[in-house]
Every structure is written in C-alpha cells, then in structure tokens.
Design a protein around this motif. Structure first.
Motif, PDB file in Angstrom:
ATOM      1  N   SER A 164     -20.947  16.973 -38.138  1.00  0.00           N
ATOM      2  CA  SER A 164     -22.357  16.679 -38.393  1.00  0.00           C
ATOM      3  C   SER A 164     -22.578  15.408 -39.206  1.00  0.00           C
ATOM      4  N   THR A 178     -25.567   7.214 -38.219  1.00  0.00           N
ATOM      5  CA  THR A 178     -25.578   8.673 -38.233  1.00  0.00           C
ATOM      6  C   THR A 178     -25.423   9.180 -36.805  1.00  0.00           C
ATOM      7  N   ASP A 179     -24.971  10.413 -36.666  1.00  0.00           N
ATOM      8  CA  ASP A 179     -24.822  11.088 -35.378  1.00  0.00           C
ATOM      9  C   ASP A 179     -24.043  10.267 -34.346  1.00  0.00           C
ATOM     10  N   GLY A 219     -24.079  11.718 -30.795  1.00  0.00           N
ATOM     11  CA  GLY A 219     -25.330  11.463 -30.105  1.00  0.00           C
ATOM     12  C   GLY A 219     -25.440  10.033 -29.612  1.00  0.00           C
TER      13      GLY A 219
END
Length: 144
Positions: A87, A124-125, A128
């Motif tokens: 995460s 971040t991510d 994704g």
C-alpha cells in the motif's frame, strides 16, 4: 488453483565473473538479479511506452542477498523475478537464482519505487500507476 511459475531468464556464468576462490563474485549475483528485473519490466511494458511518456521510472532503493550455493564458470542459472505491491510508495522485486539442476544458489530481495523523473520523488500507488500505463500486471506480479 495452482501457483503460476514466476518469470525467469537463463544466464551462463562467464569466467571473468569469478573471484579468486573460483566462484562467482558476490556483486555479480546482484547483476544477475538486475538482468531479471529489467527483462521482466521490459516484457511487462514497464520500461517504455506510457510510463516513459509520463516521465516515470522504477528505481532500486535497497537490495539484499542470501547466498545458498556457489556458482562456478560454465554454470547455467535461471533467475526468477516477481513484483509484490503493497500500500505504500515502494514495492518488492524479488529474485531467486537456481542452478540448472534446480538447486537454489541465492535469494535476492529488492525494494523498488516508481520515481517521477521531473520532481525526483517517488509516486504514490506504484501498482496503480503501472496499471494505468498498461503494464502487464499478471506477468509483473506472477499472478494467474
């Protein structure tokens, strides 16, 4: 459901990679892991294309190795690589190095991040971002 075989690349040990003891120099194992990481990233679409257009690139942040069995000149090895996302801003790309007879020679654990090349910061991510860029996450993560 059975677990899918991880991505792997075959490498032949070259004479100039040996140390004074006649086995592969410790730093070369890290190079073998790097070969597998880059081959996997390339085949999964994580080195060029949309990530490159967005000015994003994977960066190695940490690498540790556990040596299990020596490698010598002429040996052929299979180097696996699998990405594991969590995460946070970082993810793991781990490799195992196997001799041709299946003997585990080394385990390499790497922490990787996806860097914004303009800001020089991790994004971040990362999972994704790979997915948005069209990377093959099934290949990258070794998923069924």
């Amino acid at each position: 459901m059975t677990e899918r075989e991880p991505f792997r690349v075959r490498i032949k040990v070259r004479h100039y990679e040996l140390d004074t003891l006649g086995h592969v120099n410790h730093a070369v194992y890290h190079s073998y892991g790097e070969v597998a990481r880059l081959e996997l990233m390339e085949q999964a679409g994580g080195l060029d294309g949309e990530l490159q257009r967005q000015r994003l690139a994977a960066v190695l942040l940490e690498s540790t190795i556990s040596f299990r069995r020596e490698l010598r000149a002429g040996d052929e090895v299979d180097v696996t690589c699998t990405a594991k996302f969590g995460s946070g801003k970082t993810f793991q790309m781990n490799s195992d190095i196997y001799k041709a007879d299946g003997t585990l020679s080394a385990e390499i654990k790497c922490v990787v991040g996806l860097m914004d090349l303009d800001r020089r910061k991790l994004v971040t991510d990362p999972r994704g971002r790979f997915e948005q860029a069209g990377a093959d996450l099934k290949l990258l993560c070794g998923e069924n």
